[in-house]
Write an enzyme that holds these catalytic residues in place. Structure first.
Site, short mmCIF file in Angstrom:
data_model
loop_
_atom_site.label_atom_id
_atom_site.label_comp_id
_atom_site.label_asym_id
_atom_site.label_seq_id
_atom_site.Cartn_x
_atom_site.Cartn_y
_atom_site.Cartn_z
N SER A 18 -35.08 4.69 -48.78
CA SER A 18 -34.33 3.44 -49.96
C SER A 18 -33.55 4.49 -51.34
CB SER A 18 -34.57 2.16 -50.06
OG SER A 18 -34.42 1.88 -51.13
N ASN A 70 -40.30 10.48 -59.40
CA ASN A 70 -39.73 9.75 -60.39
C ASN A 70 -39.81 8.74 -61.02
OD1 ASN A 70 -38.05 7.68 -58.70
ND2 ASN A 70 -39.13 8.75 -57.52
N ASN A 128 -39.04 -4.62 -50.81
CA ASN A 128 -39.63 -3.52 -51.93
C ASN A 128 -41.03 -4.64 -52.06
OD1 ASN A 128 -41.16 -1.36 -53.30
ND2 ASN A 128 -39.06 -0.98 -54.10
N CYS A 131 -43.66 -3.95 -56.65
CA CYS A 131 -43.90 -4.52 -58.29
C CYS A 131 -44.93 -6.44 -58.22
CB CYS A 131 -42.25 -4.62 -58.63
SG CYS A 131 -42.14 -6.60 -57.90
N LYS A 165 -41.89 -3.22 -46.84
CA LYS A 165 -41.71 -1.73 -47.34
C LYS A 165 -43.45 -1.50 -48.08
CE LYS A 165 -39.95 2.70 -49.26
NZ LYS A 165 -38.68 3.05 -49.52
N GLY A 243 -42.50 10.16 -46.23
CA GLY A 243 -43.24 10.78 -46.42
C GLY A 243 -43.07 11.74 -46.43
C1 LIG Z 1 -35.28 9.37 -56.82
C2 LIG Z 1 -35.77 8.20 -56.03
C3 LIG Z 1 -35.70 7.21 -56.29
C4 LIG Z 1 -36.21 6.14 -54.85
N1 LIG Z 1 -35.99 4.79 -55.04
C5 LIG Z 1 -36.32 3.62 -54.35
C6 LIG Z 1 -35.84 2.14 -54.02
O1 LIG Z 1 -34.86 2.24 -54.98
N2 LIG Z 1 -36.43 1.60 -53.49
C7 LIG Z 1 -37.59 1.82 -52.90
O2 LIG Z 1 -37.93 1.09 -51.45
N3 LIG Z 1 -38.07 3.22 -52.47
C8 LIG Z 1 -37.13 4.01 -53.38
N4 LIG Z 1 -37.85 5.31 -53.17
C9 LIG Z 1 -39.17 5.64 -52.11
C10 LIG Z 1 -38.19 6.54 -51.32
O3 LIG Z 1 -37.17 5.39 -50.24
C11 LIG Z 1 -39.39 7.56 -50.29
O4 LIG Z 1 -40.18 6.21 -49.62
C12 LIG Z 1 -40.26 7.49 -50.36
O5 LIG Z 1 -39.50 8.98 -51.59
C13 LIG Z 1 -41.42 8.78 -49.60
O6 LIG Z 1 -39.75 9.75 -48.69
P1 LIG Z 1 -39.89 11.38 -49.02
O7 LIG Z 1 -41.13 12.01 -49.55
O8 LIG Z 1 -39.21 11.87 -48.02
O9 LIG Z 1 -38.79 11.60 -49.87
C14 LIG Z 1 -37.06 6.60 -54.19
C15 LIG Z 1 -37.51 7.81 -53.93
C16 LIG Z 1 -37.16 8.62 -54.61
C17 LIG Z 1 -37.19 10.05 -54.52
#
Ligand SMILES: Cc1cc2nc3c(=O)[nH]c(=O)nc-3n(C[C@H](O)[C@H](O)[C@H](O)COP(=O)(O)O)c2cc1C
Length: 293
Positions: A18, A70, A128, A131, A165, A243
């Site tokens: 996401s 982020n 999600n 929060c 999640k 991750g």
């Molecule tokens: C820029 C960014 C925005 C994200 N926005 C959301 C979000 O809107 N909702 C959510 O559940 N996770 C969000 N995540 C978390 C990712 O879905 C994921 O759980 C996390 O980044 C770990 O995976 P990765 O290491 O492959 O990025 C976001 C991550 C990043 C980097």
């Protein structure tokens, strides 16, 4: 590599995480080529909240040697804006649509789940739970009882698959996963980002507008592997692992740790076709594995 996941038929086990792949923006850039070669087996939206959110003040990103931090702050159009403006375009994607939602308490999550249940193009929902509940101040996904209360409220509102999640910023993540299973979740996904911080090298003040942010990318891969392994050992419902996945070998590791599906997040910022590449690499690895047997 096709498989069934919570009743959804998927062509392969790689989906997006996401908030890390904007399918509507990608369609504007790549046109119908995106639909012909969609990188993921299902599409997960960025988090939708009841009210529109502007997100955190800038700067919102800090690049790490092995990923990023982020503090985007979940900007989105809100439920009504999402339904009216985004859902029609997302319904045209050639893969099942999973909508990720977040509420500041069970009442808001219930409103989101009920509204999405009325939209047949929504094939599953991802909650999600990173929060705080405004009523208790506790992060809903960090406490098994908070999560149980949330699911007792929202589970009866939809027959669609509900994916919880999980947040990695919890004392006992497998206990939260078990509470999700016991209160009707169809699957759990993990890991969300880990809380982190960066300082402006000149002023020494926090760099990010949100002060802290979420760490993602290769830096969190070993933590994801450990948490997926621990959660998969505790629950019988399917697990979506994510991750730091950058290659098919990373995806295979999460599957060996117990994930049925793997989501790709930060790597899509570096390589927008990462989903296609990673699923091809995974297919080659699984093929070599079965040939060796
Ligand atoms: C820029 C960014 C925005 C994200 N926005 C959301 C979000 O809107 N909702 C959510 O559940 N996770 C969000 N995540 C978390 C990712 O879905 C994921 O759980 C996390 O980044 C770990 O995976 P990765 O290491 O492959 O990025 C976001 C991550 C990043 C980097």
């Amino acid at each position: 590599m096709s498989l069934a996941f919570c009743g959804l038929e998927l062509e392969h086990p790689i989906i997006n995480a996401s908030g890390t792949f904007d399918a509507l923006a990608a369609r504007r850039v790549f046109g119908d080529d995106l639909l012909a070669q969609f990188p993921f087996a299902a599409f997960v939206t960025k988090t939708v909240t009841v009210e529109p959110r502007a997100g955190n003040p800038p700067p919102r990103l800090w690049e790490l040697g092995a990923g990023m931090i982020n503090s985007i702050g979940l900007p989105n159009k809100g439920l009504r804006g999402f339904m009216a403006e985004d859902l029609p375009g997302l319904a045209e994607l050639p893969v099942p649509l999973i909508v990720n939602v977040m509420g500041f308490g069970a009442d808001e999550v219930a409103e989101l789940v009920s509204a999405l249940d009325d939209a047949p193009e929504v094939r599953a929902m991802e909650l999600n739970v990173s929060c705080p509940n405004v009523k208790t101040g506790l992060v809903m996904g960090a406490d098994p009882r908070e999560l149980a209360g949330l699911l007792e409220r929202v589970r009866p509102l939809t027959a669609r698959p509900l994916i919880v999640k999980l947040t990695p910023n919890a004392g006992d993540v497998p206990a939260v996963a078990l509470a999700a299973q016991e209160h009707g979740a169809d699957a759990v996904s993990l890991i969300n980002t880990l809380r982190g911080m960066a300082l402006d090298p000149v002023s020494g003040e926090p760099w990010l507008g949100g002060i802290t942010g979420g760490v993602s990318g290769p830096a969190v891969r070993a933590i994801a592997l450990a948490q997926v392994h621990a959660v998969a050992a505790r629950v019988q419902i399917p697990v979506i692992g994510m991750g730091g996945v950058c290659t098919g070998a990373d995806a295979l590791d999460l599957m060996r740790a117990g994930a049925g599906l793997v989501a790709v997040g930060t790597e899509s910022f570096r390589d927008p076709a990462a989903g296609t590449r990673i699923s091809a690499e995974l297919s080659a690895l699984l093929g070599a594995e079965s040939a060796a047997r």
